[in-house]
Design an enzyme around this catalytic site. Structure first.
Site, PDB file in Angstrom:
ATOM      1  CG  ASN A   9      -1.711   1.118   1.432  1.00 49.04           C
ATOM      2  OD1 ASN A   9      -1.724   1.926   0.489  1.00 49.04           O
ATOM      3  ND2 ASN A   9      -2.051   1.469   2.446  1.00 49.04           N
ATOM      4  CD1 TRP A  10       3.467   1.032  -3.038  1.00 55.45           C
ATOM      5  CD2 TRP A  10       3.218   2.460  -5.002  1.00 55.45           C
ATOM      6  NE1 TRP A  10       4.087   0.550  -4.136  1.00 55.45           N
ATOM      7  CE2 TRP A  10       3.908   1.355  -5.493  1.00 55.45           C
ATOM      8  CE3 TRP A  10       2.923   3.338  -6.047  1.00 55.45           C
ATOM      9  CZ2 TRP A  10       4.353   0.880  -6.704  1.00 55.45           C
ATOM     10  CZ3 TRP A  10       3.576   3.053  -7.375  1.00 55.45           C
ATOM     11  CH2 TRP A  10       4.091   1.935  -7.470  1.00 55.45           C
ATOM     12  CE  LYS A  11       0.704   3.716   5.137  1.00 59.06           C
ATOM     13  NZ  LYS A  11       0.011   3.859   6.411  1.00 59.06           N
ATOM     14  CG  HIS A  95      -5.670   1.939   5.175  1.00 61.12           C
ATOM     15  ND1 HIS A  95      -5.299   2.933   6.318  1.00 61.12           N
ATOM     16  CD2 HIS A  95      -4.654   1.377   5.037  1.00 61.12           C
ATOM     17  CE1 HIS A  95      -3.982   2.680   6.529  1.00 61.12           C
ATOM     18  NE2 HIS A  95      -3.724   1.584   5.868  1.00 61.12           N
ATOM     19  CD  GLU A  97      -2.864   5.505   6.589  1.00 63.54           C
ATOM     20  OE1 GLU A  97      -3.007   5.725   5.632  1.00 63.54           O
ATOM     21  OE2 GLU A  97      -1.951   5.156   7.321  1.00 63.54           O
ATOM     22  CD  GLU A 166      -3.831  -2.624   7.475  1.00 56.78           C
ATOM     23  OE1 GLU A 166      -2.502  -2.739   6.984  1.00 56.78           O
ATOM     24  OE2 GLU A 166      -4.233  -1.403   7.433  1.00 56.78           O
ATOM     25  N   GLY A 172       2.270   2.491  10.469  1.00 55.38           N
ATOM     26  CA  GLY A 172       3.335   3.435  10.496  1.00 55.38           C
ATOM     27  C   GLY A 172       3.801   4.104  11.625  1.00 55.38           C
ATOM     28  CB  SER A 208       5.095  -1.588  11.806  1.00 56.09           C
ATOM     29  OG  SER A 208       4.873  -0.159  11.879  1.00 56.09           O
ATOM     30  N   GLY A 229       2.715  -1.166   4.255  1.00 58.48           N
ATOM     31  CA  GLY A 229       2.664   0.334   3.913  1.00 58.48           C
ATOM     32  C   GLY A 229       4.329   0.778   3.716  1.00 58.48           C
ATOM     33  N   GLY A 230       4.799   1.536   4.423  1.00 60.11           N
ATOM     34  CA  GLY A 230       6.000   2.068   4.269  1.00 60.11           C
ATOM     35  C   GLY A 230       6.944   1.177   3.595  1.00 60.11           C
TER      36      GLY A 230
HETATM   37  C1  PEP Z   1      -0.766   0.187   5.821  1.00 59.09           C
HETATM   38  O1  PEP Z   1      -0.843   1.194   5.292  1.00 59.09           O
HETATM   39  O2  PEP Z   1      -1.580  -0.468   5.580  1.00 59.09           O
HETATM   40  C2  PEP Z   1       0.136  -0.200   6.707  1.00 59.09           C
HETATM   41  C3  PEP Z   1       0.208  -1.159   7.406  1.00 59.09           C
HETATM   42  O3  PEP Z   1       1.468   0.754   6.786  1.00 59.09           O
HETATM   43  P1  PEP Z   1       2.538   0.293   7.584  1.00 59.09           P
HETATM   44  O4  PEP Z   1       3.270  -0.900   6.874  1.00 59.09           O
HETATM   45  O5  PEP Z   1       3.715   1.449   7.435  1.00 59.09           O
HETATM   46  O6  PEP Z   1       2.551   0.463   9.026  1.00 59.09           O
END
Ligand code: PEP
Length: 244
Positions: A9-11, A95, A97, A166, A172, A208, A229-230
């Site tokens: 997930n590039w966000k 998600h 966010e 999640e 993040g 993470s 994500g990241g």
């Molecule tokens: C996400 O955006 O779904 C996520 C899990 O982010 P991260 O891996 O950066 O915690």
């Protein structure tokens, strides 16, 4: 037999040049025989770029959101029918966010999942508790409420979704759920899905995930892969996670 899946997930990150470098690395270095399906969810403007770059590869691509509506006066929104015209296979819905920043409700998330499925797109429906909810002992109640809305909206089509657990406190933040914490929630979700006659849904863990912790998380009985994500923005990290 459950599918194993790793989803990036590039966000709201990326740019034409950095995306091209990342996608090139994934295409040239990912081997589908490695036993796990790989997907990237890019921001809307870059979906065409992902489509072109991944066209002859085994890597799928998806969107990070989708409208609950088919068409009409919904400025800024994108429908599942539009996405599917480009070959979109997945859409993340719910998600954290979007739940928290855009105040999306459980019902709206479930309607988005339904709209995706009706266009032939697999929704990746996210559930997860905040730190305050976990500390108050409400983890199970929160994820069950969020899942319940999806179960109710989809009926027999529930078996076609991907679910992602999640924990909001792990997204993040660099703070990951331990494999045991993830497994505990995944087992609860699996039991509920089994009651709803969808026992073999792929349940991803997200929060993470990194190359250093992916193998331990993915070794858990009910963890079928990750929503990343990241770390999905770094080709070395993402490929290492996908191979974990
Ligand atoms: C996400 O955006 O779904 C996520 C899990 O982010 P991260 O891996 O950066 O915690």
């Amino acid at each position: 037999m459950r599918t194993s899946l790793v989803v990036g997930n590039w966000k709201m990150n990326g740019g034409l040049a950095t995306n091209a470098r990342l996608l090139d690395r994934l295409v040239s270095e990912w081997r589908p025989s490695e036993g796990r399906a790989l997907t990237v969810c890019a921001p809307y403007p870059y979906l065409g770029q992902a489509q072109a770059a991944l066209a002859s590869s085994a890597i799928a691509w998806g969107a990070q959101d989708v409208s609950a509506h088919a068409a009409g006066a919904f400025t800024g929104d994108v429908s599942a029918g539009m996405l599917v015209e480009f070959g979109c296979r997945y859409a993340i819905v719910g998600h954290s966010e979007r739940r928290h920043i855009h105040r999306e409700s459980d019902v709206e998330v479930a309607q988005k999942a339904k709209a995706a499925l009706s266009a032939g797109i697999t929704p990746i429906a996210c559930v997860g508790e905040t730190l305050a909810e976990r500390d108050a002992g409400k983890t199970e109640a929160v994820v069950m409420r969020q899942l319940g809305a999806v179960v109710e909206a989809l009926g027999a089509d529930l078996a076609k979704i991907v679910l992602a657990y999640e924990p909001v406190w792990a997204i993040g933040t660099g703070r990951t759920a331990t494999p045991a914490q993830a497994q505990e929630v995944h087992a609860t979700l699996r039991a509920e899905l089994t009651k709803a006659r969808a026992p073999n849904i792929c349940i991803l863990y997200g929060g993470s995930v990194k190359a250093a912790n992916a193998a331990a998380l993915f070794a858990m009985t009910d963890v079928d892969g990750g929503l990343v994500g990241g770390a999905s923005l770094d080709a070395d990290e993402f490929l290492a996670i996908a191979r974990a």
